[in-house]
Design an enzyme around this catalytic site. Sequence first.
Site, PDB file in Angstrom:
ATOM      1  N   LYS A   1      54.088  51.225  48.015  1.00 50.45           N
ATOM      2  CA  LYS A   1      53.625  51.584  49.309  1.00 50.45           C
ATOM      3  C   LYS A   1      52.751  50.170  50.036  1.00 50.45           C
ATOM      4  CE  LYS A   1      51.349  56.271  47.425  1.00 50.45           C
ATOM      5  NZ  LYS A   1      52.189  56.850  47.627  1.00 50.45           N
TER       6      LYS A   1
ATOM      7  N   ARG B   1      55.291  64.392  40.693  1.00 48.46           N
ATOM      8  CA  ARG B   1      56.305  65.614  39.963  1.00 48.46           C
ATOM      9  C   ARG B   1      56.382  65.294  38.528  1.00 48.46           C
ATOM     10  NH1 ARG B   1      59.427  64.978  45.414  1.00 48.46           N
ATOM     11  NH2 ARG B   1      58.161  64.181  46.058  1.00 48.46           N
TER      12      ARG B   1
END
Length: 458
Positions: free
Chosen positions: A238, A312
């Site tokens: 990020k 996820r």
Amino acid sequence: MLNCFTTQKSTHSIPISFVKQKDFPAWLKKQTLTFQNWLSCNGHKNEPGFVSLIPGENHKLAQVVVSLSDLNAFWNPGALPLTLPEATYHFSEDEKDPETKAIIWGLGAYQFSQYKKPLRQAAKLFLPKSYDHNHIINTVESIYMVRDLINVPTDDLGPSEFAKFAKDFAKEFKMDFKQIVGKDLLKQNFPLIYAVGRASDDEPRLIDLRWNKSSKKKKKLTLIGKGICFDTGGLDLKNSSAMLLMKKDMGGAAHVLGLARMIMSANLPIELRVLIPLAENAVSGNAYRPGDVIKSHKGLTVEIGNTDAEGRLVLADALAYAATENPDLMIDIATLTGAARIALGTDLPALFSNHDAFAETLIKEAQQQNDPIWRLPLFSAYKESLNSVIADINNAGADSYGGAITAALFLKEFVPDQIPWMHFDLMAWNLKPRPGRPAGGEAMALRALFSWLEKEII
Ligand code: BES
Ligand code: ZN
Ligand code: ZN
């Protein structure tokens, strides 16, 4: 007892009157002339949240008046505990829904003081015997716990420290505690949890808590929380602004512990299981990579399209594991996608569910509780964006559109259709302070979920 409440009746306690905007003129007429003069001399405005302090004959504080709008009045009492002078207060006897106002008072008194002295003491609210003390205290304490867990930086709350917290929590509530740590995750077939967490010095793990496991008659509820103690994005790193708040990426894990706490404190007749995959999505020489293919707990092979779509992955293994016991309901809570925040903003958790009836009643309850939730669709046509050429599924969508939906569709692959399932994608954070909702870690949809469970599942 939380220091913003007292059960000691005091003759010095100061009454608080909440007056709705539209009732204000009529209400004012009923007050003494001195009272009316004071309000007008001090420029009391009949505007939402406007507070006036009224002195008594001895010039001590004798009464507090708070103007409320009809709309949005819910959070106004939350401004009081850290703005009123330090003293003891009580709500007037004819106050409508004083217990909810007391909860909001409690939420507004929160200060995270682990690293810095609190600015001041909270004003105290007197809780008369007629209020449901258990409900008020349990709600406020559970939400404090969620906020604290989110606010503690990762250096003090990595996977091992979170697990220690969960162990102590389990002891306090007489839960069974189990954890599978590090390489044992591979031995016991949790390859995705291991892959996400293997680059961190603090080993990944799966926490498994159980409560009330006995009677067959009880409904079985399994909660699953995303416990990414820090999300750097992994090798798909990020940028600094996106990474800044990522200590909160275990917000889902904090939420499921908070909900469990509410359920257990109220002794709801539910058989409860809490699964928390804990990992730090870090960068190092042995980090999992884009393009890797990993065989999941369920057996599906997953191609890693993006190492930043790690939530996820850990949830997929935990959901598949939870499903093997066929619970009556599975609820997962996660800070899963930035896309959910683009779609709904910061304050509105997204709900995805394969069970329309549950979703509808929950959303109604959420409205009633002023703890809003918005349902988004499990729109199956978007599933093709998760296609992989070399594996059963890719963990990241082909493009960034509908990212909250594709993330939910990914999870759905690991939940059997016949098990009722709810998935929450939420922010777990207040960017700015507002009455009752201080800046920082926040519990969202918990009051709604608890009161819905209380009504629906029993
Ligand atoms: N933890 C983030 C999601 C997130 C970001 C939640 C900002 C709240 C605020 C998650 O692991 C993530 O990075 N998701 C990616 C997925 C993408 C790479 C497919 C995202 O949402 O951009
Ligand atoms: Zn991520
Ligand atoms: Zn994440």
